[in-house]
Design an enzyme around this catalytic site. Structure first.
Site, PDB file in Angstrom:
ATOM      1  N   CYS A 103      -0.994   6.922 -12.624  1.00 14.05           N
ATOM      2  CA  CYS A 103       0.449   6.932 -11.751  1.00 14.05           C
ATOM      3  C   CYS A 103       0.524   5.613 -11.356  1.00 14.05           C
ATOM      4  O   CYS A 103       1.686   5.097 -10.622  1.00 14.05           O
ATOM      5  CB  CYS A 103       0.438   7.978 -10.603  1.00 14.05           C
ATOM      6  N   HIS A 144       5.232   6.042  -4.999  1.00 11.44           N
ATOM      7  CA  HIS A 144       4.846   6.892  -6.354  1.00 11.44           C
ATOM      8  C   HIS A 144       5.441   8.127  -5.795  1.00 11.44           C
ATOM      9  O   HIS A 144       4.968   8.987  -4.906  1.00 11.44           O
ATOM     10  CB  HIS A 144       3.394   6.894  -6.518  1.00 11.44           C
ATOM     11  N   ASN A 147       6.541  14.836 -10.461  1.00  9.67           N
ATOM     12  CA  ASN A 147       5.672  13.690 -10.633  1.00  9.67           C
ATOM     13  C   ASN A 147       5.606  13.119 -12.120  1.00  9.67           C
ATOM     14  O   ASN A 147       5.267  13.672 -12.919  1.00  9.67           O
ATOM     15  CB  ASN A 147       4.109  14.042 -10.365  1.00  9.67           C
TER      16      ASN A 147
END
Length: 337
Positions: free
Chosen positions: A112, A254, A284
């Protein structure tokens, strides 16, 4: 004076299929309230059976190139942990499909945190004179690597891609990326791991089960480390570039969990209203999450030329990274969702 990467184009995409909390609740024995209160997510987009990471990357890149007004590209960097194939890298195929010619193109896998790492890699290439214009893409399709019975992961992840075009420029101009902070801790790699598919599995006679190909994640521990590392990295970067918390107009973190984003903002003493939130609609999206959030905010007018943007990320590895950006006067037309 070293050349500085300057953002001149941005684009993103998500697959058309929407998977809301109600659909997952029926399968996982949970409910919409449980998912929303723990993650902030109400829906996510999952790719269809004939869509690969490279397909999303191409669409996002096309939009970013259009936003940049066209022109050549000297290098393509694709941040992904879900490549089309274990080998070769997906980036050269994406470059070929975009008609970019025989340019340097490569993947980086930092989970990520991938988009920030890719931006830093592009900055290094520009500063070294290796490339004048770099196409950076973050793209992941995690829906294919989730155990459908594991609510710790199945409710969190969505699929998507985001891309940015950078050119060589000067430090003071709008769009300039003014600094980076990167870090990692491989001793904690087991907190977020896909055990199967690599050489480690093939050397281990016990690592042969189908579930080994699924993402495993220890959510509570990830939460703690994400807050600490994103907060620390952001604070170090602000000090490095000479910004105070009051100088930050927007935090583009993020998009893993709304509680993580708010806690990081609190640690930095940045108003929570200045945190870009996009995960409620897409989940996500791993390496795609920051460019997706930026594209969404630029398209609806929240980001204005001259705004100071702090990007910060955290992912498996463990890895983390932050970047500082002065927002440029670019046109982004696609309002995603």
């Amino acid at each position: 004076m070293s050349l500085t990467p300057v953002l001149i184009g941005l684009g993103a995409t998500v697959p058309p299929r929407v998977v809301d909390n109600e659909e997952l609740s029926q399968r996982l024995g949970t409910d919409d309230h449980w998912i929303r209160t723990r993650t902030g997510i109400t829906q996510r987009h999952w790719a269809g059976p004939k869509t690969a990471t490279g397909d999303l990357a191409v669409t996002a890149a096309q939009r970013a190139l259009r936003s940049a007004g066209g022109g050549r590209v000297d290098m393509l960097i694709l941040a992904t942990s879900t490549p089309d194939h274990p080998m070769p890298a997906t980036a050269p195929d994406v470059a070929a499909r975009l008609g970019l010619g025989p340019i340097a193109a490569f993947d980086i896998s930092v989970a990520c945190a991938g988009f920030v790492y890719a931006l830093a890699s592009a900055a290094g290439a520009i500063a070294a004179g290796i490339a004048e214009r770099v196409l950076v893409i973050g793209a992941d399709i995690w829906s294919t690597r989730l155990n459908p019975q594991d609510r710790n992961t199945a409710v969190i992840f969505g699929d998507g891609a985001g891309a940015a075009v950078l050119r060589a420029g000067e430090p003071g101009e709008p769009g300039a990326l003014t600094g980076f902070d990167l870090g990692g801790d491989g001793a904690l790699k087991d907190l977020a791991l896909v055990p199967g598919g690599g050489s480690r599995q093939r050397s281990d006679p016990d690592g042969t089960g189908e579930a080994d190909d699924y993402l495993t994640m220890r959510g509570k521990e990830i939460f703690t480390h994400a807050v600490h590392r994103m907060g620390e990295s952001s604070a170090q970067l602000l000090k490095k570039v000479g910004w105070s918390a009051s100088d930050v107009d927007w935090v583009a973190g993020h998009q893993a969990n709304v509680r993580i984003l708010h806690t990081v903002a609190d640690l930095l003493e940045v108003d929570r209203a200045r945190v870009l939130i996009h995960l409620d609609r897409v989940g996500n999206t791993s390496a795609a999450s920051i460019p997706l959030a930026l594209t969404d905010a630029a398209a609806d007018g929240r980001l204005a030329s001259g705004d100071r943007v702090l990007m910060t990320s955290f992912g498996g590895g463990l890895s983390w990274g932050s970047a500082a950006l002065t927002w440029p006067p670019i046109q982004v037309s696609e309002v995603l969702v």
